[in-house]
Design a protein around this motif. Sequence first.
Motif, PDB file in Angstrom:
ATOM      1  N   PHE A 135      33.806 -37.613 -11.501  1.00 26.86           N
ATOM      2  CA  PHE A 135      35.024 -36.896 -11.899  1.00 26.86           C
ATOM      3  C   PHE A 135      36.220 -37.367 -11.065  1.00 26.86           C
ATOM      4  O   PHE A 135      37.331 -37.532 -11.593  1.00 26.86           O
ATOM      5  CB  PHE A 135      34.831 -35.393 -11.726  1.00 26.86           C
ATOM      6  CG  PHE A 135      33.801 -34.793 -12.634  1.00 26.86           C
ATOM      7  CD1 PHE A 135      33.659 -35.249 -13.937  1.00 26.86           C
ATOM      8  CD2 PHE A 135      32.961 -33.781 -12.190  1.00 26.86           C
ATOM      9  CE1 PHE A 135      32.704 -34.703 -14.782  1.00 26.86           C
ATOM     10  CE2 PHE A 135      32.010 -33.235 -13.011  1.00 26.86           C
ATOM     11  CZ  PHE A 135      31.872 -33.691 -14.319  1.00 26.86           C
ATOM     12  N   SER A 136      36.020 -37.565  -9.781  1.00 26.16           N
ATOM     13  CA  SER A 136      37.105 -38.038  -8.922  1.00 26.16           C
ATOM     14  C   SER A 136      37.577 -39.424  -9.361  1.00 26.16           C
ATOM     15  O   SER A 136      38.785 -39.711  -9.366  1.00 26.16           O
ATOM     16  CB  SER A 136      36.646 -38.080  -7.462  1.00 26.16           C
ATOM     17  OG  SER A 136      36.346 -36.788  -6.991  1.00 26.16           O
ATOM     18  N   ALA A 137      36.629 -40.273  -9.735  1.00 27.58           N
ATOM     19  CA  ALA A 137      36.992 -41.601 -10.229  1.00 27.58           C
ATOM     20  C   ALA A 137      37.787 -41.502 -11.524  1.00 27.58           C
ATOM     21  O   ALA A 137      38.743 -42.262 -11.745  1.00 27.58           O
ATOM     22  CB  ALA A 137      35.729 -42.442 -10.435  1.00 27.58           C
ATOM     23  N   THR A 138      37.409 -40.570 -12.377  1.00 27.89           N
ATOM     24  CA  THR A 138      38.135 -40.375 -13.637  1.00 27.89           C
ATOM     25  C   THR A 138      39.567 -39.930 -13.375  1.00 27.89           C
ATOM     26  O   THR A 138      40.515 -40.423 -14.011  1.00 27.89           O
ATOM     27  CB  THR A 138      37.411 -39.330 -14.512  1.00 27.89           C
ATOM     28  OG1 THR A 138      36.065 -39.751 -14.750  1.00 27.89           O
ATOM     29  CG2 THR A 138      38.130 -39.149 -15.830  1.00 27.89           C
TER      30      THR A 138
ATOM     31  N   LEU B 207      22.299 -33.189  -5.392  1.00 25.62           N
ATOM     32  CA  LEU B 207      22.400 -34.552  -5.916  1.00 25.62           C
ATOM     33  C   LEU B 207      23.282 -34.612  -7.158  1.00 25.62           C
ATOM     34  O   LEU B 207      24.155 -35.479  -7.286  1.00 25.62           O
ATOM     35  CB  LEU B 207      21.000 -35.094  -6.227  1.00 25.62           C
ATOM     36  CG  LEU B 207      20.086 -35.323  -5.022  1.00 25.62           C
ATOM     37  CD1 LEU B 207      18.704 -35.780  -5.473  1.00 25.62           C
ATOM     38  CD2 LEU B 207      20.695 -36.345  -4.078  1.00 25.62           C
ATOM     39  N   THR B 208      23.053 -33.697  -8.102  1.00 24.31           N
ATOM     40  CA  THR B 208      23.819 -33.714  -9.348  1.00 24.31           C
ATOM     41  C   THR B 208      25.294 -33.432  -9.091  1.00 24.31           C
ATOM     42  O   THR B 208      26.178 -34.122  -9.621  1.00 24.31           O
ATOM     43  CB  THR B 208      23.258 -32.678 -10.334  1.00 24.31           C
ATOM     44  OG1 THR B 208      21.860 -32.899 -10.518  1.00 24.31           O
ATOM     45  CG2 THR B 208      23.954 -32.789 -11.679  1.00 24.31           C
ATOM     46  N   GLY B 209      25.575 -32.414  -8.273  1.00 27.44           N
ATOM     47  CA  GLY B 209      26.961 -32.087  -7.977  1.00 27.44           C
ATOM     48  C   GLY B 209      27.687 -33.205  -7.257  1.00 27.44           C
ATOM     49  O   GLY B 209      28.841 -33.509  -7.551  1.00 27.44           O
ATOM     50  N   THR B 210      26.989 -33.855  -6.311  1.00 30.20           N
ATOM     51  CA  THR B 210      27.613 -34.947  -5.555  1.00 30.20           C
ATOM     52  C   THR B 210      27.903 -36.144  -6.453  1.00 30.20           C
ATOM     53  O   THR B 210      29.012 -36.708  -6.425  1.00 30.20           O
ATOM     54  CB  THR B 210      26.702 -35.371  -4.395  1.00 30.20           C
ATOM     55  OG1 THR B 210      26.484 -34.248  -3.533  1.00 30.20           O
ATOM     56  CG2 THR B 210      27.340 -36.498  -3.606  1.00 30.20           C
ATOM     57  N   VAL B 211      26.928 -36.526  -7.269  1.00 30.31           N
ATOM     58  CA  VAL B 211      27.102 -37.700  -8.127  1.00 30.31           C
ATOM     59  C   VAL B 211      28.174 -37.453  -9.177  1.00 30.31           C
ATOM     60  O   VAL B 211      29.078 -38.287  -9.378  1.00 30.31           O
ATOM     61  CB  VAL B 211      25.760 -38.075  -8.795  1.00 30.31           C
ATOM     62  CG1 VAL B 211      25.977 -39.147  -9.855  1.00 30.31           C
ATOM     63  CG2 VAL B 211      24.770 -38.566  -7.749  1.00 30.31           C
ATOM     64  N   LEU B 212      28.100 -36.330  -9.870  1.00 26.01           N
ATOM     65  CA  LEU B 212      29.101 -36.047 -10.897  1.00 26.01           C
ATOM     66  C   LEU B 212      30.474 -35.808 -10.283  1.00 26.01           C
ATOM     67  O   LEU B 212      31.494 -36.161 -10.887  1.00 26.01           O
ATOM     68  CB  LEU B 212      28.674 -34.830 -11.716  1.00 26.01           C
ATOM     69  CG  LEU B 212      27.484 -35.050 -12.661  1.00 26.01           C
ATOM     70  CD1 LEU B 212      27.199 -33.789 -13.463  1.00 26.01           C
ATOM     71  CD2 LEU B 212      27.740 -36.213 -13.603  1.00 26.01           C
ATOM     72  N   GLY B 213      30.512 -35.219  -9.089  1.00 24.17           N
ATOM     73  CA  GLY B 213      31.793 -35.050  -8.416  1.00 24.17           C
ATOM     74  C   GLY B 213      32.473 -36.385  -8.160  1.00 24.17           C
ATOM     75  O   GLY B 213      33.685 -36.522  -8.342  1.00 24.17           O
ATOM     76  N   SER B 214      31.692 -37.375  -7.754  1.00 22.13           N
ATOM     77  CA  SER B 214      32.251 -38.717  -7.544  1.00 22.13           C
ATOM     78  C   SER B 214      32.754 -39.304  -8.851  1.00 22.13           C
ATOM     79  O   SER B 214      33.816 -39.942  -8.902  1.00 22.13           O
ATOM     80  CB  SER B 214      31.188 -39.623  -6.929  1.00 22.13           C
ATOM     81  OG  SER B 214      30.784 -39.148  -5.660  1.00 22.13           O
TER      82      SER B 214
END
Length: 329
Positions: free
Chosen positions: A163-166, A154-161
Motif C-alpha cells: 500500500f505504501s508503494a502504491t 506477516l500479512t499486515g507488514t507485507v500488504l502495508g509495504s
Amino acid sequence: MFERRAVRSATVTAALAVLLAVALVGSLAFGAEVLPVAKVVDAVLHDRPGPVSTIVRDLRMPRSLLAAIVGAGLALAGAGVQTLVRNPLADPYLLGVSSGASVGATAVITTGVLGALGTWALFTGALLGALAAGALVGAIAVAQGGITPIRLILTGTVLGSAFSATASYLVFRSGDPAAAQSVLFWLLGSLSGAQWDRVAVPAVTVALLLVLLGAFSGWLDALTAGPDTAAALGVPVTAARAALFTVCAVAVGVLVAVSGAVGFVGLVVPHLARLLVGSRHRVLLPVTALGGALFLLVVDVTARIAVRPTEMPLSVVTGLIGAPVFLIL
C-alpha cells in the motif's frame, strides 16, 4: 495486596483525569498567538462575540478535543493489537490499515477523486482506503487458515509495504510538488483541519472501542496468556481474535482518516500504562485511554508552538518524544 492495587489504580486514573482536564484548558491558550489563561476560561464559560472567543471556541476547542480523542483511541487500539498478536512491539498500524488510508488520501490529493464531497473528500478517501485494507488483511489471514498472531503480522507488514508503494506511485505520477508536500504532511499526521463536525464520528468510535474492550477485558486477559490457556478458560479464541481484529481495524481507520498516521502513541502509551497499573485489562484500558489523550494533547500543543507561526507534523514530535521514552522503558 488486592486493595493496595485497587487504590493505586484509582489514584492513577484520577490523577490522569485531572491532568487531562488541566491540559485541555491550557491547550486552548497556545497556538500562533498565545492567549492569557483568564481570557481562555472566560471564552469557554461565556460565548461573547469577539476574536478571542472565535479563536478559542471555533479553532482551538475542536482541535484539542480531537487530539484527546485520537490519542485515546490510538492508545486503546495499540493495547488491543498488542494483546491480539502477543507482541509488545506491535502498534495499531501493524494491521496495514494506516497504509491503506494513505492510498485513499493520496488518491484524493493527487487525482481529485471524490472532489464532489468537498471538505469531506480527504476523510472519506482515507477511511475507505483504511477499511478496504483492513478487510483485505483479514480476508487473507482467514483464507490462510484463520486469524493468528503470526499471520496478522506477516500479512499486515507485507500488504502495508504494498500500500505504501502504491501511495508513492500515485505521488510520482502526479508530478505536482504541492500535492507531494500535502501528502507528506498528511502521512506524518496533523490536526490542523479540525472542525466541530469532525469530532463526533471519532468520539463515538473511541467510546465504543473502550466499551467493547472493557466488556471483554477478561477474554483479553486470557488471550494474553496464550490461546491454549484462553481456550481452557472457555474463551472462543478464533471468534475473539476475529472480533478484536475487526474492532481495532475499524477504529484505527476512522482515527487515521481524521488525523493521518500519528506514530508512537499506540506503541508507547500501553507500555507506560502497564508499568503504572499492571496488565489486567479492566484497569489497564481506562489508564491507557487517559494517557493516550494526555500524550497526544501535549504533542499537539508542542507541534503548534515549536516553530510558530507554522506547525510541525505530529509524528515528528511523537517520534522525538516517544523514541527515547520507549528506549528507557
